[in-house]
Design an enzyme around this catalytic site. Structure first.
Site, short mmCIF file in Angstrom:
data_model
loop_
_atom_site.label_atom_id
_atom_site.label_comp_id
_atom_site.label_asym_id
_atom_site.label_seq_id
_atom_site.Cartn_x
_atom_site.Cartn_y
_atom_site.Cartn_z
N CYS A 70 3.38 1.85 2.82
CA CYS A 70 4.66 1.13 2.72
C CYS A 70 5.68 2.00 1.98
O CYS A 70 6.83 2.14 2.43
CB CYS A 70 4.48 -0.18 1.95
N CYS A 127 0.85 -1.19 0.00
CA CYS A 127 0.00 0.00 0.00
C CYS A 127 0.89 1.24 0.00
O CYS A 127 2.11 1.16 0.11
CB CYS A 127 -0.95 0.02 1.20
N ASP A 155 8.08 29.16 -32.45
CA ASP A 155 9.24 29.50 -33.26
C ASP A 155 8.90 29.20 -34.72
O ASP A 155 8.26 28.19 -35.01
CB ASP A 155 10.45 28.66 -32.81
#
Length: 749
Positions: free
Chosen positions: A24, A21, A440
């Site tokens: 952890c 989970c 550009d």
């Protein structure tokens, strides 16, 4: 010792095992970050830790710290190392436990819920069936809970282990010491608090059902996580494994791609993958690059053209000289960018991680408080116990931990398939805010190379003859304008004669003899030096071309002006459509260029940009200042560019989009990389980024909403533990499933 800013640092990626989970991951991250000179990020969804370390810290020290926390860690296998097991083998233990749990839990739940199935001594059959579920099937939960207890920590496994064990032990007590084992006793499936003292009630269906539901959730979650990362795995597997190289003696031999070196020549036959990035030195063919760029139309290549590794030779035999190998190839760089993005964390996910780290202890305290509250209010032991266990089971930080990384995995993976590389979760937030996009001109809106656009001929002059004579002469020159004329002539005629007495006239043009004709190609001044003048219609065509920002070239032979050629940096066919799509996303396009205003406005008109949104005659070093000025006006600015001179502006912008056809400096400075040189992909990139961000937010909302709504219901005694377990498992699967919807994202038609 503490590492200072001047100390060298090293980065390593560790594969973490044993996480169940988000809490952890939070624990491991906290432990690693407590080490001197270590900065770590642990991702629950990808099961990896990205660690920067310096000073006296070694990789083994990092692994030892992770193992001391109760998990496993190792460096991921290198490409040349064989995988020890496939993903099906990794899921098999979980699948076996799930099958056992479901097979045995279904009759236990059925007997508890359906009074007609409650025959004499049915409780003992339930105990016989539930025992393997709570012991064997739920063993990973118990093992993880015990490991965490040894380290003074609590995770989701702790809640599951305590909840299912409590339900099972209570049932044992009721069966052997209470009244549940008496013949003829029924087991009402009640969801309310009013249950008396409940000494005869058993909760075997809760212990077995919760285990089965949570194992099912874990299994489908694991499978979904693998699907979420499938795009990156497919990307890593695109490359060729073997390659046929040419020796100095011209003989062919097959070697592993890992043995290729820069400068090596190799053969690519029709249908084969190009082994690595290189330059064609012999042959011509069509190359299918769709797996890297998302572009379905094959690209024609010939001698001198660059090719990219992992693309497929769809035509003739090619001989390619390797220019990049291994980790330097475009494929490897793409995979690295995608993986870095998947390992990143958005600000919202860091908040979720902090919540997950303290969530489990809070839930245990809440469960004990719930138990004490109902006992104190005289609801009975069974009722209080039911509510407490439901609180333990319903709480799930897993959905919080999966909310961001699963969406990132799917979104970035899908982007890679479409030729869009997202550098990290922070980029997603920028795509939501931008309202102005600076483009550009050269190489982004235009092709970046000179192209023959029009041929204006004098009366009684054949266009094909103009192209044949002018093209032949220009073919002998390396000037960009000359190349444009020669390429245009070759495209229409297929072949050109060879000129004689060719001469370059510096600053004016070229001259020579072609098929017995004295030919001049260049500026009008070159013709005047030979006492020739342009006729009225050609002079008018020249003036109109130059007013549109194009270059006009005069062509004459045998003492007479015959034509005017228009040459310019052509606008890409897709640019106008791209501008429309960007506007549809709520962005204001601005054209930025160092060219003169006439050229810039001509390009702007062609693609649909207003004249007031053209910024021309800007020096390369001043492009970043233009972006800064726009930001100073309160705009949130995205910048699209491809050259070295765009790198500073890309870095300055709130969102930098680098064309992958451009320079390495621009790509490194950008936040999003567009592998294909098509401006439409910029719109797709912003759409995908916004969609991914929206998915992350919806995941986090439902993950938080689930816990906010479910915990009070459980504490109020309105949820049976088994239903709580099903809801908890569903929340994680829902978050992952919601993320997987990003796999259906399509580029706009």
């Amino acid at each position: 010792m503490t590492t200072t800013a001047s100390d060298p640092t090293t980065e390593v990626e560790l594969a973490i095992g044993g996480m169940t989970c988000a809490s952890c991951a939070a624990r491991i991250e906290k432990k690693l970050n407590r080490m001197d000179g270590v900065t770590a990020t642990v991702n629950y969804a990808t099961e990896k830790a990205k660690v920067s370390y310096g000073g006296d810290v070694s990789v083994q020290d990092l692994i030892t710290t992770v193992e001391a926390t109760g998990y496993t860690a190792q460096e991921p296998l290198r490409e040349e190392e064989p995988e020890s097991r496939d993903e099906h083998d990794e899921l098999r233990p979980l699948r076996d436990r799930l099958i056992t749990a479901v097979t045995l839990a279904v009759p236990v739940v059925a007997m508890a819920m359906i009074p007609a199935l409650q025959f004499e001594y049915w409780q003992w059959l339930s105990l016989t069936l539930a025992a393997p579920v709570v012991t064997y099937a739920a063993w990973p939960f118990h093992k993880a809970a015990f490991t965490n207890l040894r380290h003074g920590a609590a995770t989701m496994d702790t809640l599951i282990s305590v909840g299912t064990s409590a339900a099972f032990i209570w049932s044992l007590w009721a069966l052997f010491l209470g009244t549940a084992g008496e013949p003829g006793m029924t087991h009402p499936f009640e969801l309310t608090i009013a249950r008396g003292d409940g000494s005869g009630n058993i909760y075997l269906e809760a212990a077995a059902g919760v285990t089965a539901f949570i194992l099912a959730g874990r299994y489908f979650e694991a499978r979904s996580k693998r699907k979420a990362g499938a795009a990156l795995k497919a990307l890593l597997e695109l490359g060729a494994k073997d390659v046929t190289v040419l020796g100095d003696d011209g003989r062919e031999r097959t070697i592993s791609v890992s043995e290729l070196k820069v400068g090596t020549r190799f053969v690519v036959r029709p249908g084969e993958k190009i082994a690595t990035d290189g330059t064609v030195v012999e042959g011509s063919s069509a190359v299918d690059a769709s797996m890297l760029t998302g572009e379905s139309v094959p690209i024609e290549v010939a001698q001198g053209d660059p090719v990219t590794g992992a693309t497929i030779n769809a035509g003739g035999r090619l001989v390619v000289q390797a220019t990049r190998v291994g980790a330097d190839t475009q494929l490897a760089r793409m995979a690295r960018l995608v993986e870095d993005a998947q390992n990143g964390k958005a600000a919202a996910q860091r908040l979720a991680d902090r919540i997950s780290a303290v969530f489990v202890p809070i839930v245990i305290a809440l469960a004990l408080g719930t138990l004490g509250f109902w006992l104190g209010n005289g609801a009975g032991t069974a009722a209080a116990f039911t509510a407490g266990v439901a609180v333990l089971i319903i709480a799930c930080p897993c959905a919080l931990g999966l909310a961001t990384p699963t969406a990132l995995m799917v979104g970035t993976g899908r982007g890679a398939q479409l030729g869009i590389l997202i550098k990290g979760p922070e980029v997603l937030e920028s795509t939501r805010k931008v309202d102005t996009i600076v483009l550009d001109k050269t190489g982004t809106v235009t092709t970046g190379r000179m192209t023959l656009l029009a041929v204006h001929t004098a009366d009684n002059t054949d266009e094909a003859e103009v192209l044949r004579l002018a093209g032949a002469l220009e073919h002998a020159s390396e000037h960009p304008i000359a190349r444009a004329v020669a390429d245009g002539a070759l495209e229409k005629l297929g072949s050109l004669p060879t000129p004689e007495d060719f001469a370059n006239v510096p600053g004016l043009g070229v001259q020579g003899i072609v098929d017995g004709h004295a030919v001049l190609v260049g500026r009008e001044r070159l013709l005047k030096e030979w006492a020739m003048a342009l006729p009225t219609d050609l002079a008018r065509a020249k003036s109109e071309a130059e007013a549109s920002g194009r270059t006009a070239i005069a062509v004459a032979w045998d003492g007479e002006a015959r034509a005017v050629l228009e040459v310019a940096d052509a606008v890409k066919e897709t640019s106008a459509e791209a501008i429309r799509r960007l506007r549809a996303l709520g962005l204001t396009p601005i054209l930025l260029t160092g060219d003169n205003r006439a050229v810039a406005e001509a390009v702007a008109r062609e693609v649909g940009i207003a004249p007031e949104d053209v910024i021309a005659e800007v020096l390369p070093q001043d492009k970043a200042d233009v972006v800064k000025r726009l930001q100073g006006e309160g705009r949130s600015v995205a910048m699209v560019g491809d050259g070295v001179n765009d790198a500073a502006a890309l870095a300055q912008a709130d969102l930098g989009l680098a064309m992958g056809t451009g320079t390495d400096a621009a790509i490194e400075a950008g936040d999003l990389t567009l592998v294909r040189g098509d401006l439409r992909v910029a719109a797709d990139a912003i759409r995908l980024s916004r969609r991914t961000l929206g998915t992350i937010r919806s995941n986090l909302f439902w993950a938080f909403a689930y816990n906010v709504a479910a915990l009070p219901l459980a504490a109020a005694g309105l949820l049976n533990p088994m239903i709580a377990g099903a809801a908890m498992a569903f929340s994680s699967v829902f978050v992952v499933g919601n993320s997987l919807r990003l796999r259906s994202f399509r580029a706009a038609d």
